[in-house]
Design a protein around this motif. Structure first.
Motif, short mmCIF file in Angstrom:
data_model
loop_
_atom_site.label_atom_id
_atom_site.label_comp_id
_atom_site.label_asym_id
_atom_site.label_seq_id
_atom_site.Cartn_x
_atom_site.Cartn_y
_atom_site.Cartn_z
N GLU A 81 6.47 21.22 -0.11
CA GLU A 81 7.74 21.00 0.57
C GLU A 81 7.58 21.05 2.08
N GLU A 82 6.80 22.00 2.58
CA GLU A 82 6.56 22.07 4.02
C GLU A 82 5.91 20.79 4.52
N THR A 83 5.02 20.26 3.73
CA THR A 83 4.30 19.05 4.12
C THR A 83 5.22 17.85 4.23
N VAL A 84 6.00 17.62 3.19
CA VAL A 84 6.81 16.40 3.19
C VAL A 84 7.93 16.46 4.23
N PHE A 85 8.46 17.65 4.47
CA PHE A 85 9.50 17.74 5.50
C PHE A 85 8.90 17.56 6.89
N GLY A 104 4.54 11.56 -5.14
CA GLY A 104 5.92 11.11 -5.22
C GLY A 104 6.80 11.69 -4.13
N GLU A 105 6.63 12.98 -3.84
CA GLU A 105 7.43 13.59 -2.77
C GLU A 105 7.08 13.00 -1.41
N MET A 106 5.79 12.75 -1.16
CA MET A 106 5.41 12.13 0.11
C MET A 106 6.03 10.74 0.26
N LEU A 107 5.96 9.96 -0.81
CA LEU A 107 6.52 8.62 -0.77
C LEU A 107 8.04 8.66 -0.61
N TYR A 108 8.68 9.59 -1.29
CA TYR A 108 10.15 9.68 -1.22
C TYR A 108 10.61 10.06 0.19
N TRP A 109 9.97 11.06 0.79
CA TRP A 109 10.44 11.58 2.07
C TRP A 109 9.87 10.85 3.28
N GLY A 155 13.66 11.22 -12.83
CA GLY A 155 14.28 12.49 -12.49
C GLY A 155 14.23 12.84 -11.02
N ASN A 156 13.39 12.13 -10.25
CA ASN A 156 13.20 12.49 -8.85
C ASN A 156 13.37 11.34 -7.88
N ASP A 157 13.70 10.15 -8.39
CA ASP A 157 13.82 8.96 -7.55
C ASP A 157 12.51 8.62 -6.85
N TYR A 158 11.37 8.93 -7.48
CA TYR A 158 10.10 8.53 -6.90
C TYR A 158 9.94 7.02 -7.05
N PRO A 159 9.34 6.36 -6.06
CA PRO A 159 9.13 4.92 -6.19
C PRO A 159 7.97 4.61 -7.12
N GLN A 160 7.91 3.40 -7.60
CA GLN A 160 6.75 2.94 -8.34
C GLN A 160 5.58 2.81 -7.37
N VAL A 161 4.39 3.23 -7.80
CA VAL A 161 3.20 3.13 -6.95
C VAL A 161 2.59 1.75 -7.15
N THR A 162 2.99 0.83 -6.31
CA THR A 162 2.57 -0.56 -6.43
C THR A 162 1.15 -0.76 -5.91
N ASP A 163 0.58 -1.93 -6.23
CA ASP A 163 -0.74 -2.27 -5.68
C ASP A 163 -0.68 -2.29 -4.15
N GLU A 164 0.42 -2.72 -3.58
CA GLU A 164 0.55 -2.74 -2.12
C GLU A 164 0.44 -1.33 -1.54
N LYS A 214 -1.02 1.23 -2.98
CA LYS A 214 -2.38 1.71 -3.22
C LYS A 214 -3.35 1.15 -2.18
N GLU A 215 -3.19 -0.11 -1.81
CA GLU A 215 -4.06 -0.70 -0.79
C GLU A 215 -3.84 -0.04 0.56
N LYS A 216 -2.61 0.35 0.86
CA LYS A 216 -2.35 1.07 2.11
C LYS A 216 -3.07 2.41 2.12
N VAL A 217 -2.92 3.16 1.03
CA VAL A 217 -3.51 4.50 0.96
C VAL A 217 -5.03 4.41 0.96
N LEU A 218 -5.59 3.45 0.26
CA LEU A 218 -7.04 3.35 0.12
C LEU A 218 -7.74 2.73 1.32
N GLY A 219 -6.98 2.16 2.25
CA GLY A 219 -7.68 1.55 3.38
C GLY A 219 -6.84 1.17 4.57
N LYS A 220 -5.75 0.47 4.35
CA LYS A 220 -5.00 -0.10 5.47
C LYS A 220 -4.45 0.96 6.41
#
Length: 358
Positions: free
Chosen positions: A218-222, A253-258, A294-303, A305-311
């Motif tokens: 929680e500290e991280t995402v805020f 999911g929390e990182m993506l949501y916030w 239950g948490n409104d997390y987004p779908q982890v799309t290929d786009e 994943k490409e951002k996290v893995l390199g872009k």
């Protein structure tokens, strides 16, 4: 490189020295043992080092083969470590990082370790940025001196001159180890409040929080939601996609949501961990539907994943991915990879390219 041609950036690699003769502090062996045990817990069995491979001084040649032949990593950011109170060479030496970069100038960036308690810490920052062209610096939140664990939070007087010099020199990023306590250092040193203070005080600097999401989520995402200069570096955390997928799903999911997908970077954690298992697991990863709903997390799309893995890492480092692609095309590693593809041996089996222990 992923099967779709996207480049992979490993945002933290190390060339560890776990050899017995490198131990300096009574708790150094405990640190080595805990690191090995963490790898056992986080990785599929075939990716865990043989103990005789782990407990040794890892070479630059072994690291580059691990990254570029045994995994799909195309580019890496080497972090040296300032732990000379525990290990004679700091555990991960600067010299190995510069050798790795010299051997692979188109595939390697570097964050250099700084101990703010050194009398010449500010001068070190200036030297390594101006003379050695490092992109960032690496800090730890605690030291051990005169029989005591010492706090080195980003908002303390001892650290501020280092950050001021980084800001003056337009340093790309400050990497700060958090979330995973070591040896006897108090857990409170590894929380996030000092990162927020520093992000406010130095808006021109990026703060790359290493091991983000492993704890104190929680500290991280805020902090990420409130400060656009705070990045989550998933060293170790991303390996939970292999071993603890629901915990990883919550962290991601929390990182993506916030905070969205643009300030999250992949790290394999070599040579303590093997990057390939994490790459494969993350590329196949989906947040379970019940957690998304239950948490409104987004779908982890290929786009994403490409951002996290390199872009995202390329942007943080100020690198043009297309220029990197052009610069590494046809180099020795691409040639070796192609030879292995033709025999069905890329990526190579874990630890198979390592030198045989004596």
């Amino acid at each position: 490189m992923l099967d779709n041609g996207a480049l992979v950036v490993d945002s933290v690699s190390h060339c560890f020295n776990h050899a017995e003769e490198n131990l300096k502090h009574p708790h150094a062996q405990r640190w080595n043992d805990e690191t090995f045990e963490l790898g056992e817990q986080l990785q599929p069995e075939k990716y865990v080092h043989p103990k005789e491979v782990f407990h040794r001084d890892h070479s630059v040649e072994e690291l580059e083969r691990l990254l570029f032949l045994e995994s799909q990593v195309d580019y890496t950011n080497y972090h040296s470590l300032p732990l000379d109170d525990y290990f004679h060479d700091g555990l991960v030496s600067r010299e190995k990082g510069f050798e790795l970069r010299d051997r692979n100038p188109n595939r390697v960036s570097m964050y250099v370790d700084i101990n703010p308690l050194d009398d010449d810490a500010v001068e070190q920052v200036e030297y390594y940025v101006k003379e050695k062209n490092v992109e960032g610096i690496k800090l730890y939140p605690a030291r051990y001196q005169n029989g005591q664990d010492l706090s080195l939070q980003l908002n303390e007087d001892a650290v501020r001159p280092v950050l001021e010099k980084c800001a003056d020199l337009d340093v790309t990023s400050v990497g700060i180890h958090k979330f995973i306590p070591f040896a006897t250092a108090p857990v409170k040193y590894f929380r996030m409040s000092d990162v927020e203070d520093a992000a406010n005080a130095f808006p021109e600097l990026n703060f790359e929080v290493i091991h983000a999401g492993f704890s104190f989520l929680e500290e991280t995402v805020f902090a990420m939601a409130s400060h656009e200069n705070v990045y989550a570096n998933l060293e170790n955390t991303i390996h939970m996609a292999c071993s603890r997928p629901r915990k990883f799903a919550r962290s991601l999911g929390e990182m993506l949501y916030w905070a969205g997908p643009d300030r999250i970077v992949f790290s394999g954690g070599a040579t303590a961990l093997h990057p390939q298992a994490a790459i494969e697991s993350f590329w196949d990863f989906e947040i379970p539907e019940d957690m998304r709903a239950g948490n409104d997390y987004p779908q982890v799309t290929d786009e994403i994943k490409e951002k996290v893995l390199g872009k995202n890492a390329f942007r943080l480092l100020g690198k043009d991915p297309e220029k990197v692609r052009k610069d590494i095309k046809g180099d020795k590693w691409e040639q070796k990879r192609q030879e292995r593809r033709e025999t069905g041996d890329f990526p190579a089996e874990p630890w198979s390219t390592y030198d045989t222990p004596a």
